[in-house]
Design a protein around this motif. Structure first.
Motif, PDB file in Angstrom:
ATOM      1  N   UNK A   1     -67.204  43.904 -23.791  1.00  0.00           N
ATOM      2  CA  UNK A   1     -65.986  44.049 -22.985  1.00  0.00           C
ATOM      3  C   UNK A   1     -66.126  43.307 -21.658  1.00  0.00           C
ATOM      4  N   UNK A   2     -67.268  43.501 -21.003  1.00  0.00           N
ATOM      5  CA  UNK A   2     -67.503  42.817 -19.719  1.00  0.00           C
ATOM      6  C   UNK A   2     -67.500  41.303 -19.907  1.00  0.00           C
ATOM      7  N   UNK A   3     -68.092  40.852 -21.006  1.00  0.00           N
ATOM      8  CA  UNK A   3     -68.173  39.410 -21.244  1.00  0.00           C
ATOM      9  C   UNK A   3     -66.815  38.782 -21.482  1.00  0.00           C
ATOM     10  N   UNK A   4     -65.965  39.460 -22.242  1.00  0.00           N
ATOM     11  CA  UNK A   4     -64.637  38.897 -22.499  1.00  0.00           C
ATOM     12  C   UNK A   4     -63.782  38.919 -21.224  1.00  0.00           C
ATOM     13  N   UNK A   5     -63.963  39.936 -20.392  1.00  0.00           N
ATOM     14  CA  UNK A   5     -63.239  39.970 -19.113  1.00  0.00           C
ATOM     15  C   UNK A   5     -63.611  38.772 -18.245  1.00  0.00           C
ATOM     16  N   UNK A   6     -64.871  38.321 -18.340  1.00  0.00           N
ATOM     17  CA  UNK A   6     -65.356  37.230 -17.477  1.00  0.00           C
ATOM     18  C   UNK A   6     -65.218  35.862 -18.130  1.00  0.00           C
ATOM     19  N   UNK A   7     -64.806  35.811 -19.383  1.00  0.00           N
ATOM     20  CA  UNK A   7     -64.778  34.543 -20.129  1.00  0.00           C
ATOM     21  C   UNK A   7     -63.676  33.622 -19.617  1.00  0.00           C
ATOM     22  N   UNK A   8     -64.000  32.419 -19.138  1.00  0.00           N
ATOM     23  CA  UNK A   8     -62.963  31.529 -18.614  1.00  0.00           C
ATOM     24  C   UNK A   8     -62.282  30.673 -19.683  1.00  0.00           C
ATOM     25  N   UNK A   9     -62.859  30.579 -20.874  1.00  0.00           N
ATOM     26  CA  UNK A   9     -62.398  29.568 -21.840  1.00  0.00           C
ATOM     27  C   UNK A   9     -61.037  29.920 -22.428  1.00  0.00           C
ATOM     28  N   UNK A  10     -60.697  31.202 -22.456  1.00  0.00           N
ATOM     29  CA  UNK A  10     -59.375  31.578 -22.972  1.00  0.00           C
ATOM     30  C   UNK A  10     -58.261  31.061 -22.059  1.00  0.00           C
ATOM     31  N   UNK A  11     -58.569  30.852 -20.792  1.00  0.00           N
ATOM     32  CA  UNK A  11     -57.563  30.379 -19.827  1.00  0.00           C
ATOM     33  C   UNK A  11     -57.378  28.864 -19.867  1.00  0.00           C
ATOM     34  N   UNK A  12     -58.256  28.172 -20.564  1.00  0.00           N
ATOM     35  CA  UNK A  12     -58.158  26.712 -20.637  1.00  0.00           C
ATOM     36  C   UNK A  12     -59.490  26.165 -21.103  1.00  0.00           C
ATOM     37  N   UNK A  13     -59.475  25.580 -22.285  1.00  0.00           N
ATOM     38  CA  UNK A  13     -60.743  25.151 -22.887  1.00  0.00           C
ATOM     39  C   UNK A  13     -61.176  23.818 -22.271  1.00  0.00           C
ATOM     40  N   UNK A  14     -62.433  23.722 -21.806  1.00  0.00           N
ATOM     41  CA  UNK A  14     -62.896  22.433 -21.280  1.00  0.00           C
ATOM     42  C   UNK A  14     -62.977  21.392 -22.402  1.00  0.00           C
ATOM     43  N   UNK A  15     -62.893  20.107 -22.048  1.00  0.00           N
ATOM     44  CA  UNK A  15     -62.835  19.052 -23.085  1.00  0.00           C
ATOM     45  C   UNK A  15     -64.206  18.741 -23.679  1.00  0.00           C
ATOM     46  N   UNK A  16     -64.970  19.781 -23.960  1.00  0.00           N
ATOM     47  CA  UNK A  16     -66.281  19.553 -24.569  1.00  0.00           C
ATOM     48  C   UNK A  16     -66.208  19.679 -26.086  1.00  0.00           C
ATOM     49  N   UNK A  17     -65.044  20.114 -26.572  1.00  0.00           N
ATOM     50  CA  UNK A  17     -64.782  20.056 -28.016  1.00  0.00           C
ATOM     51  C   UNK A  17     -63.631  19.088 -28.242  1.00  0.00           C
ATOM     52  N   UNK A  18     -63.649  18.460 -29.417  1.00  0.00           N
ATOM     53  CA  UNK A  18     -62.617  17.490 -29.751  1.00  0.00           C
ATOM     54  C   UNK A  18     -62.131  17.752 -31.171  1.00  0.00           C
ATOM     55  N   UNK A  19     -60.852  17.981 -31.431  1.00  0.00           N
ATOM     56  CA  UNK A  19     -59.812  18.103 -30.410  1.00  0.00           C
ATOM     57  C   UNK A  19     -59.999  19.349 -29.550  1.00  0.00           C
ATOM     58  N   UNK A  20     -59.444  19.310 -28.329  1.00  0.00           N
ATOM     59  CA  UNK A  20     -59.532  20.475 -27.452  1.00  0.00           C
ATOM     60  C   UNK A  20     -58.720  21.603 -28.081  1.00  0.00           C
ATOM     61  N   UNK A  21     -59.345  22.757 -28.316  1.00  0.00           N
ATOM     62  CA  UNK A  21     -58.619  23.836 -28.998  1.00  0.00           C
ATOM     63  C   UNK A  21     -57.383  24.303 -28.230  1.00  0.00           C
ATOM     64  N   UNK A  22     -56.333  24.585 -28.990  1.00  0.00           N
ATOM     65  CA  UNK A  22     -55.112  25.176 -28.444  1.00  0.00           C
ATOM     66  C   UNK A  22     -55.028  26.587 -29.014  1.00  0.00           C
ATOM     67  N   UNK A  23     -55.213  27.573 -28.156  1.00  0.00           N
ATOM     68  CA  UNK A  23     -55.279  28.954 -28.662  1.00  0.00           C
ATOM     69  C   UNK A  23     -53.903  29.471 -29.089  1.00  0.00           C
ATOM     70  N   UNK A  24     -52.822  28.866 -28.591  1.00  0.00           N
ATOM     71  CA  UNK A  24     -51.489  29.395 -28.885  1.00  0.00           C
ATOM     72  C   UNK A  24     -51.159  30.555 -27.959  1.00  0.00           C
ATOM     73  N   UNK A  25     -50.202  31.381 -28.397  1.00  0.00           N
ATOM     74  CA  UNK A  25     -49.731  32.488 -27.548  1.00  0.00           C
ATOM     75  C   UNK A  25     -50.651  33.692 -27.687  1.00  0.00           C
ATOM     76  N   UNK A  26     -51.792  33.615 -27.048  1.00  0.00           N
ATOM     77  CA  UNK A  26     -52.695  34.768 -27.017  1.00  0.00           C
ATOM     78  C   UNK A  26     -53.015  35.072 -25.557  1.00  0.00           C
ATOM     79  N   UNK A  27     -53.285  36.335 -25.290  1.00  0.00           N
ATOM     80  CA  UNK A  27     -53.716  36.742 -23.958  1.00  0.00           C
ATOM     81  C   UNK A  27     -55.006  37.540 -24.088  1.00  0.00           C
ATOM     82  N   UNK A  28     -55.707  37.644 -22.972  1.00  0.00           N
ATOM     83  CA  UNK A  28     -56.987  38.357 -22.984  1.00  0.00           C
ATOM     84  C   UNK A  28     -56.743  39.849 -23.235  1.00  0.00           C
ATOM     85  N   UNK A  29     -57.295  40.366 -24.309  1.00  0.00           N
ATOM     86  CA  UNK A  29     -57.214  41.812 -24.554  1.00  0.00           C
ATOM     87  C   UNK A  29     -58.618  42.329 -24.843  1.00  0.00           C
TER      88      UNK A  29
END
Ligand SMILES: [Zn+2]
Length: 319
Positions: free
Chosen positions: A111-139
């Motif tokens: 739970x603590x880790x997902x609260x602190x995870x920045x990648x859901x807010x915008x994936x850095x371009x270290x993967x190609x193609x850059x993932x598009x999560x779609x309409x999801x929010x942190x839960x």
């Protein structure tokens, strides 16, 4: 960072390639080929009091497909509870697509880790193609455990158990059905895909393999890769252990010779493991082994940067 050196079979790893497998009556595994970056497995356990979901998927598209398949297989029984096996986005970003009434459960550290995870807010371009999560929010989970917790749907029992130490991450949980002898391992097992332990512990991951073997499961759902039956499990666990021992040996030698994790990775002959997808994870795993062996802090961004360099460009994703 423009050259993509590793590629995937795009059709083979498309969302349409995923399928729901009924392992025993009312117990389902959602298996998504090819099991590489962001392409996870999940599951569902149905019973008289509704369905217990095991993990979601990385994207809106993939999670909606998963939940639709579970609904079709269970007569749209209510999703009463869901568990996250660990914090990583491929298993958790779809959480917000579960009904709001679904009670979400995970390890306290997850739970603590997902609260602190920045990648859901915008994936850095270290993967190609850059993932598009779609309409999801942190839960994040509203119920947490530190060692174990047992869920029921009717008389069907699901034990949630933490190995007791860091392994794939610091908040790993398996889901075990003692009657049906089905084990959902999360990412404590990568089957035919390079294991990733950079947010946990190499030695802890090795120790977790014996713990997994002791369940005596007949059916195993790994976090990535094809399903495993009980007879095949010892061989799969032995493969993972040999890989992790190679990481430890490479780190030990590298530290003795004054090499950086990147240099140690470049000199390492992956041998039998070179054919596994996502070989660049060696660099990430070595960063973890170095940090733990030398008592140094783990530098996540440096590790990811080195993995991209080792790969010769962004890592291939197939979301
Ligand atoms: Zn993971």
């Amino acid at each position: 960072m423009t050259t993509v050196t590793s590629t995937h079979d795009r059709a083979g790893s498309a969302p349409e390639a995923a399928a729901l497998h009924e392992i025993v009556e009312g117990v389902f595994a959602w298996v998504q080929p090819d099991g590489t970056w962001w392409i996870n497995n999940a599951g569902a356990v149905s019973g008289p009091d509704g369905t217990i979901v095991v993990d979601t998927c990385a994207t809106e598209v993939r999670t909606r497909r998963f939940l639709a398949a579970v609904g079709a297989a269970t007569g749209d029984a209510p999703l009463t509870m869901a568990v996250n096996t660990h914090l990583h986005g491929d298993h958790t970003y779809g959480n917000s697509l579960l009904p709001s009434s679904t009670v979400l459960i995970g390890h306290e550290a997850m739970r603590e880790g997902l609260l602190a995870d920045p990648i859901i807010d915008g994936c850095p371009p270290v993967w190609q193609p850059v993932p598009d999560w779609g309409q999801v929010t942190r839960r994040v989970p509203s119920v947490v455990l530190r060692s174990d917790l047992t869920l029921f749907t009717g008389s069907r029992r699901v034990d949630l158990l933490h190995p007791g130490h860091p392994a794939h991450t610091t908040g790993d949980v398996v889901a075990w059905l003692p009657e049906e002898r089905v084990l959902f391992t999360g990412d404590l097992i990568f089957h035919g895909v390079t294991p990733l332990v950079f947010m946990g512990s190499v030695e802890g991951a090795i120790a977790s393999l014996g713990w997994l073997a002791d369940f005596g499961a007949d059916h195993v759902v790994p976090g990535h890769g094809p399903l495993i039956d009980g007879a095949a499990l010892p061989g799969v666990l032995a493969d993972v252990e040999r890989y992790l021992q190679l990481v430890l040996r490479t780190a030990r030698t590298g530290l003795e010779e004054g090499l950086t994790p990147f240099e140690a990775a470049q000199r390492c002959d992956l041998g039998e493991f070179a054919a596994w997808p996502d070989a660049e994870r060696l660099v990430l795993n070595l960063h973890r082994a170095y940090a733990d062996a030398a008592g140094r802090p783990f530098d996540l961004m440096a590790a990811i940067g080195d993995a991209v360099r080792y790969n010769g460009g962004p890592m291939a994703s197939a979301v």
